[in-house]
Design an enzyme around this catalytic site. Structure first.
Site, PDB file in Angstrom:
ATOM      1  CB  ILE A  19      -0.947  -0.023   1.221  1.00 48.12           C
ATOM      2  CG1 ILE A  19      -2.074  -1.038   0.968  1.00 48.12           C
ATOM      3  CG2 ILE A  19      -1.512   1.367   1.521  1.00 48.12           C
ATOM      4  CD1 ILE A  19      -3.021  -1.240   2.132  1.00 48.12           C
ATOM      5  CE  LYS A  72      -1.612  -0.780  11.269  1.00 43.16           C
ATOM      6  NZ  LYS A  72      -0.725   0.041  10.426  1.00 43.16           N
ATOM      7  CB  SER A  81      -5.297   3.466  10.783  1.00 38.76           C
ATOM      8  OG  SER A  81      -5.778   2.831  11.942  1.00 38.76           O
ATOM      9  CG  ASP A 126      13.846  -0.635  12.183  1.00 41.99           C
ATOM     10  OD1 ASP A 126      12.747  -0.187  12.561  1.00 41.99           O
ATOM     11  OD2 ASP A 126      14.193  -1.823  12.357  1.00 41.99           O
TER      12      ASP A 126
HETATM   13  C1  HXC Z   1       4.124 -15.302  16.838  1.00 37.89           C
HETATM   14  C2  HXC Z   1       5.890 -14.004  16.075  1.00 37.89           C
HETATM   15  C3  HXC Z   1       5.546 -14.284  14.729  1.00 37.89           C
HETATM   16  C4  HXC Z   1       4.423 -15.144  14.505  1.00 37.89           C
HETATM   17  C5  HXC Z   1       7.283 -12.978  14.758  1.00 37.89           C
HETATM   18  N1  HXC Z   1       6.964 -13.201  16.037  1.00 37.89           N
HETATM   19  N2  HXC Z   1       6.429 -13.614  13.929  1.00 37.89           N
HETATM   20  N3  HXC Z   1       5.188 -14.507  17.124  1.00 37.89           N
HETATM   21  N4  HXC Z   1       3.752 -15.618  15.576  1.00 37.89           N
HETATM   22  N5  HXC Z   1       4.018 -15.465  13.277  1.00 37.89           N
HETATM   23  C6  HXC Z   1       7.671 -12.721  17.207  1.00 37.89           C
HETATM   24  C7  HXC Z   1       9.048 -13.350  17.256  1.00 37.89           C
HETATM   25  O1  HXC Z   1       9.004 -14.666  17.795  1.00 37.89           O
HETATM   26  C8  HXC Z   1       9.801 -12.389  18.164  1.00 37.89           C
HETATM   27  O2  HXC Z   1       9.503 -12.598  19.537  1.00 37.89           O
HETATM   28  C9  HXC Z   1       9.201 -11.051  17.778  1.00 37.89           C
HETATM   29  O3  HXC Z   1       7.931 -11.322  17.164  1.00 37.89           O
HETATM   30  C10 HXC Z   1      10.066 -10.286  16.824  1.00 37.89           C
HETATM   31  O4  HXC Z   1      10.280 -11.081  15.681  1.00 37.89           O
HETATM   32  P1  HXC Z   1      11.427 -10.753  14.639  1.00 37.89           P
HETATM   33  O5  HXC Z   1      11.236 -11.647  13.463  1.00 37.89           O
HETATM   34  O6  HXC Z   1      12.727 -10.748  15.338  1.00 37.89           O
HETATM   35  O7  HXC Z   1      11.108  -9.231  14.287  1.00 37.89           O
HETATM   36  P2  HXC Z   1      11.436  -8.409  13.015  1.00 37.89           P
HETATM   37  O8  HXC Z   1      12.526  -9.030  12.200  1.00 37.89           O
HETATM   38  O9  HXC Z   1      11.613  -7.013  13.427  1.00 37.89           O
HETATM   39  O10 HXC Z   1      10.101  -8.553  12.133  1.00 37.89           O
HETATM   40  C11 HXC Z   1       8.932  -7.834  12.434  1.00 37.89           C
HETATM   41  C12 HXC Z   1       7.717  -8.675  12.151  1.00 37.89           C
HETATM   42  C13 HXC Z   1       7.762  -9.212  10.726  1.00 37.89           C
HETATM   43  C14 HXC Z   1       6.465  -7.818  12.370  1.00 37.89           C
HETATM   44  C15 HXC Z   1       7.682  -9.814  13.124  1.00 37.89           C
HETATM   45  O11 HXC Z   1       6.642 -10.018  10.484  1.00 37.89           O
HETATM   46  C16 HXC Z   1       7.875  -8.130   9.728  1.00 37.89           C
HETATM   47  O12 HXC Z   1       8.971  -7.629   9.476  1.00 37.89           O
HETATM   48  N6  HXC Z   1       6.812  -7.692   9.087  1.00 37.89           N
HETATM   49  C17 HXC Z   1       6.871  -6.565   8.130  1.00 37.89           C
HETATM   50  C18 HXC Z   1       5.942  -6.739   7.013  1.00 37.89           C
HETATM   51  C19 HXC Z   1       4.500  -6.849   7.426  1.00 37.89           C
HETATM   52  O13 HXC Z   1       4.165  -7.457   8.437  1.00 37.89           O
HETATM   53  N7  HXC Z   1       3.639  -6.265   6.634  1.00 37.89           N
HETATM   54  C20 HXC Z   1       2.198  -6.381   6.827  1.00 37.89           C
HETATM   55  C21 HXC Z   1       1.649  -5.184   7.400  1.00 37.89           C
HETATM   56  S1  HXC Z   1      -0.113  -5.271   7.267  1.00 37.89           S
HETATM   57  P3  HXC Z   1      10.471 -13.498  20.503  1.00 37.89           P
HETATM   58  O14 HXC Z   1       9.787 -13.473  21.836  1.00 37.89           O
HETATM   59  O15 HXC Z   1      10.524 -14.862  19.895  1.00 37.89           O
HETATM   60  O16 HXC Z   1      11.797 -12.787  20.514  1.00 37.89           O
HETATM   61  C22 HXC Z   1      -0.782  -4.436   8.518  1.00 37.89           C
HETATM   62  C23 HXC Z   1      -2.262  -4.205   8.554  1.00 37.89           C
HETATM   63  C24 HXC Z   1      -3.073  -5.306   7.951  1.00 37.89           C
HETATM   64  O17 HXC Z   1      -0.116  -4.006   9.362  1.00 37.89           O
HETATM   65  C25 HXC Z   1      -4.561  -5.009   7.996  1.00 37.89           C
HETATM   66  C26 HXC Z   1      -5.317  -5.799   6.955  1.00 37.89           C
HETATM   67  C27 HXC Z   1      -6.810  -5.543   6.918  1.00 37.89           C
END
Ligand code: HXC
Length: 294
Positions: free
Chosen positions: A26, A166, A148, A71
């Protein structure tokens, strides 16, 4: 939808738009719509490769494109990225706080660090961005736009972290509208519905199923990126000069039907996963099983 069919090609000519998380989805769609309407665009994100791919797409519009690896959780990196953008293109007229993180997880399985990670990316990241952009926006009398989600106002199961983040983003949006209106800075948010071709829907659509999402939407389909971006550019343009503090829902009506279909579909999917919560309550909780009734 092609915004250039409905809005002047020079609507943002000579303007600078800074977008966090602008490397994909987006946020890249929003950056593209601004570029199509004449803006110079600076995008920031964590992955240099992703930013480079996005820049190729944005260069096609023929305006200046800058990429900054940063970041949003790191206030110093963000401030440096905004400084570099100003040195190269001038102060930002529009700042889009779009960087976000998401995954589905039952609250009882979510680690404190997992919760914090999403709150940090979405909420702290939005604060870091707005705070670092304040000085530029004050000079341009510019606009802030937050991305959001429905989770901000409607609870979705397995999204406790996202809902908290959010809801905080929308609260911050309103606070800044209140505090920074006197500087001429407007602050609004958009709430996209399920949108085709985004990382968010890959994460949520894969688990819940596309059919679940489309049946939650009265208009019966996913949004196109351009439909979300169109509202973003309008809100940040002179067409919305008197709009501030608004949470604008662009979701085909999805929020009207609640989150039950999503909750059931994801709950069923999670139950089939190897680390499923073993004692999910199966049907109903009897009245005499509630604490204090025996
Ligand atoms: C449970 C999880 C997990 C999962 C990560 N964690 N994925 N816990 N289930 N599937 C936990 C990890 O175990 C860790 O905790 C902590 O989160 C941090 O994980 P990292 O991988 O080290 O973090 P990081 O590399 O910074 O990655 C951030 C992230 C990742 C959010 C976890 O998914 C990411 O980078 N996402 C970016 C892209 C994204 O998500 N885009 C979508 C946005 S959509 P512990 O305790 O083990 O250390 C949106 C709105 C959608 O926001 C609305 C739709 C209608």
């Amino acid at each position: 939808m092609d915004v250039t069919k409905f809005l002047p090609l020079d609507l943002f000519a000579g303007r600078v738009v800074f977008v966090t998380g602008g490397g994909s989805g987006i946020n890249l769609g929003i950056a593209s719509a601004f570029a199509a309407l004449g803006a110079d665009v600076a995008i920031c994100g964590r992955s240099a490769d992703r930013l480079a791919g996005a820049a190729e797409q944005l260069n096609g519009f023929g305006h200046r494109v800058l990429t900054q690896v940063a970041d949003v959780r790191d206030a110093e990196q963000l401030a440096a990225a905004l400084d570099a953008s100003e040195r190269s293109a001038g102060p930002a007229d529009v700042v889009v706080c779009g960087a976000a993180g998401n995954f589905v997880a039952a609250a009882e399985n979510l680690s404190p660090n997992g919760f914090r990670t999403v709150v940090d990316i979405d909420l702290l990241g939005s604060f870091n961005t707005s705070r670092a952009a304040f000085d530029q926006l004050r000079r341009t009398r510019g606009a802030l736009l937050f991305v959001s989600a429905a989770q901000a106002y409607l609870p979705f199961a397995y999204q406790a972290h996202v809902g908290a983040a959010k809801a905080g983003v929308d609260s911050l949006m309103r606070n800044l509208a209140l505090e920074w209106g006197r500087y001429g800075i407007r602050s609004n948010s958009i709430v996209p519905g399920p949108t085709a071709g985004t990382e968010g829907m890959r994460r949520l659509g894969d688990v819940a199923g596309e059919e679940t999402w489309t049946s939650m939407v009265p208009l019966g389909r996913y949004a196109e990126l351009e439909e979300i971006a169109a509202m973003a550019v309008v809100l940040c343009s002179p067409l919305a000069a008197y709009v501030t503090g608004a949470q604008v829902i662009v979701d085909g009506g999805q929020g009207l039907s609640g989150s039950a279909l999503f909750n059931n579909a994801v709950g069923t999917a999670l139950d089939k996963m190897p680390d499923a919560v073993p004692d999910r309550v199966p049907d109903a909780v009897p009245a005499d099983a509630v604490s204090g009734t025996r």
